[in-house]
Design an enzyme around this catalytic site. Sequence first.
Site, PDB file in Angstrom:
ATOM      1  CD1 TRP A   1      -2.664  -2.015   1.697  1.00  0.00           C
ATOM      2  CD2 TRP A   1      -3.066  -0.864  -0.090  1.00  0.00           C
ATOM      3  NE1 TRP A   1      -3.573  -2.779   0.807  1.00  0.00           N
ATOM      4  CE2 TRP A   1      -3.905  -2.083  -0.036  1.00  0.00           C
ATOM      5  CE3 TRP A   1      -3.081  -0.020  -1.510  1.00  0.00           C
ATOM      6  CZ2 TRP A   1      -4.835  -2.235  -0.929  1.00  0.00           C
ATOM      7  CZ3 TRP A   1      -4.284  -0.421  -2.198  1.00  0.00           C
ATOM      8  CH2 TRP A   1      -4.976  -1.399  -2.095  1.00  0.00           C
TER       9      TRP A   1
ATOM     10  CG  ASP B   1      -2.934   4.708   4.431  1.00  0.00           C
ATOM     11  OD1 ASP B   1      -3.855   4.422   5.055  1.00  0.00           O
ATOM     12  OD2 ASP B   1      -2.884   4.164   3.268  1.00  0.00           O
TER      13      ASP B   1
ATOM     14  CE  LYS C   1      -8.183  -2.619   3.886  1.00  0.00           C
ATOM     15  NZ  LYS C   1      -7.417  -1.903   3.051  1.00  0.00           N
TER      16      LYS C   1
HETATM   17  C1  LIG Z   1      -6.616  -1.374   2.005  1.00  0.00           C
HETATM   18  C2  LIG Z   1      -5.810  -0.216   1.879  1.00  0.00           C
HETATM   19  C3  LIG Z   1      -5.852   0.843   1.130  1.00  0.00           C
HETATM   20  C4  LIG Z   1      -6.517   0.961  -0.139  1.00  0.00           C
HETATM   21  O1  LIG Z   1      -7.719   1.653   0.060  1.00  0.00           O
HETATM   22  P1  LIG Z   1      -8.940   1.753  -0.875  1.00  0.00           P
HETATM   23  O2  LIG Z   1     -10.144   2.477  -0.167  1.00  0.00           O
HETATM   24  O3  LIG Z   1      -9.399   0.464  -1.657  1.00  0.00           O
HETATM   25  O4  LIG Z   1      -8.531   2.770  -1.832  1.00  0.00           O
HETATM   26  C5  LIG Z   1      -4.954   1.840   1.401  1.00  0.00           C
HETATM   27  N1  LIG Z   1      -4.031   1.899   2.683  1.00  0.00           N
HETATM   28  C6  LIG Z   1      -4.072   0.951   3.400  1.00  0.00           C
HETATM   29  C7  LIG Z   1      -3.161   0.911   4.424  1.00  0.00           C
HETATM   30  C8  LIG Z   1      -4.882  -0.212   2.937  1.00  0.00           C
HETATM   31  O5  LIG Z   1      -4.650  -1.323   3.944  1.00  0.00           O
END
Ligand SMILES: *Cc1c(COP(=O)(O)O)cnc(C)c1O
Length: 367
Positions: free
Chosen positions: A104, A176, A200
């Site tokens: 990611w 993030d 998540k």
């Molecule tokens: C799943 C994930 C993403 C992607 O997110 P989307 O909402 O599908 O764009 C980005 N960063 C992390 C850390 C993730 O686990």
Amino acid sequence: MTPNELNFSGGPGALPASVLKQTQRAVECLDETGVSLLGMSHRSDWYQDLNAQAQSNLRFLLDIPNEYEVLFLQGGGSLQFAMVAMNFLQGSQSKGQYIVGGYWSAKAPLAAKGLGEVDVIWDGRSGGYKSLPNAEEIIKKIDAKASYLHFVSNETVEGLAFDQDSLPEVKTLICDMSSDLLSKPIDVSRYGLIYAHAQKNLGPAGVTVVIIKKELLEQGNKEIPSILSYAAHAKESSILNTPPVFSIYVLKLVTDWLINEMGDLKQMLAINQAKASCLYDALDGASNFYSVHAHKPYRSLMNIAFTLKSKSLDQSFLNLAKESGFVGLEGHRSIGGLRASLYNAVSMKACERLAAFMSEFEAKHGS
Ligand SMILES: *Cc1c(COP(=O)(O)O)cnc(C)c1O
């Protein structure tokens, strides 16, 4: 236990049963309005309240200082990769620094291409994304003139986690936290901007939480369309256009659940540590039957990526796990293998079940 209680999916992740029950009722009809959640206007007083309550729950749980704005945006983690660069880079004279520790975080610098100078100061790719840099490795690469340093706190695919204490003081740290926000206490004041999509650990897909220092709002690029501008969203209290009412409603229920059932994030962390230990102990059995992807000091509490001695055993493990009621244990398509995701709503009992299954499988198929 039901398949829902044994959902170890990497994302969208498991949600608490009580939240699902309340959501089901709200979709039919909200007691307080007599109208379905799905038909509620975002211009209603009811929504204003919901927006405020969801925000104040997050402020309470994360102890967010007043100098920070909490926003509810759309477009997921992927839009944030681009929005960060669009707001804080302004041409080739500006620079964004990035730590690439996994699948990611590797996406973030790609989304910044062409918007400014993109400087990847550490990349774990050649090592197979099994470890993360320490503070000294980061500090010597920091450019004080860069607009920000971006990283991912928990690498969802590989199961790696940054030790927050190992991060250096940087003027604008952007993180993030899509797969570990609300899993433990954090010191928000160390960051310029934190973002996390909901699907998540916070709720369903559709909403992305952004926690941004107010002084950064003023520094953002004014030449971009307002729908991509943090300042524009903040000015309209995240109701610049129709917000994802459903997702924010469920996020509010999830944060209520954390406050009422877990108490605070310290207690949530203690539970998450116990859950992860239970599974790592089962995986670390003496015979090297299982192999955890992440090197020990970087192991995540949220996602455990692992493999078995051989690829064919991976498949038999998955098949038998499925028959036994476990859901979502396939590894991410980029690295294969297996992955158990232990988001907040996955119970200790479910983890004990999976650990027992792992030990039994090893006893049957180990040498
Ligand atoms: C799943 C994930 C993403 C992607 O997110 P989307 O909402 O599908 O764009 C980005 N960063 C992390 C850390 C993730 O686990």
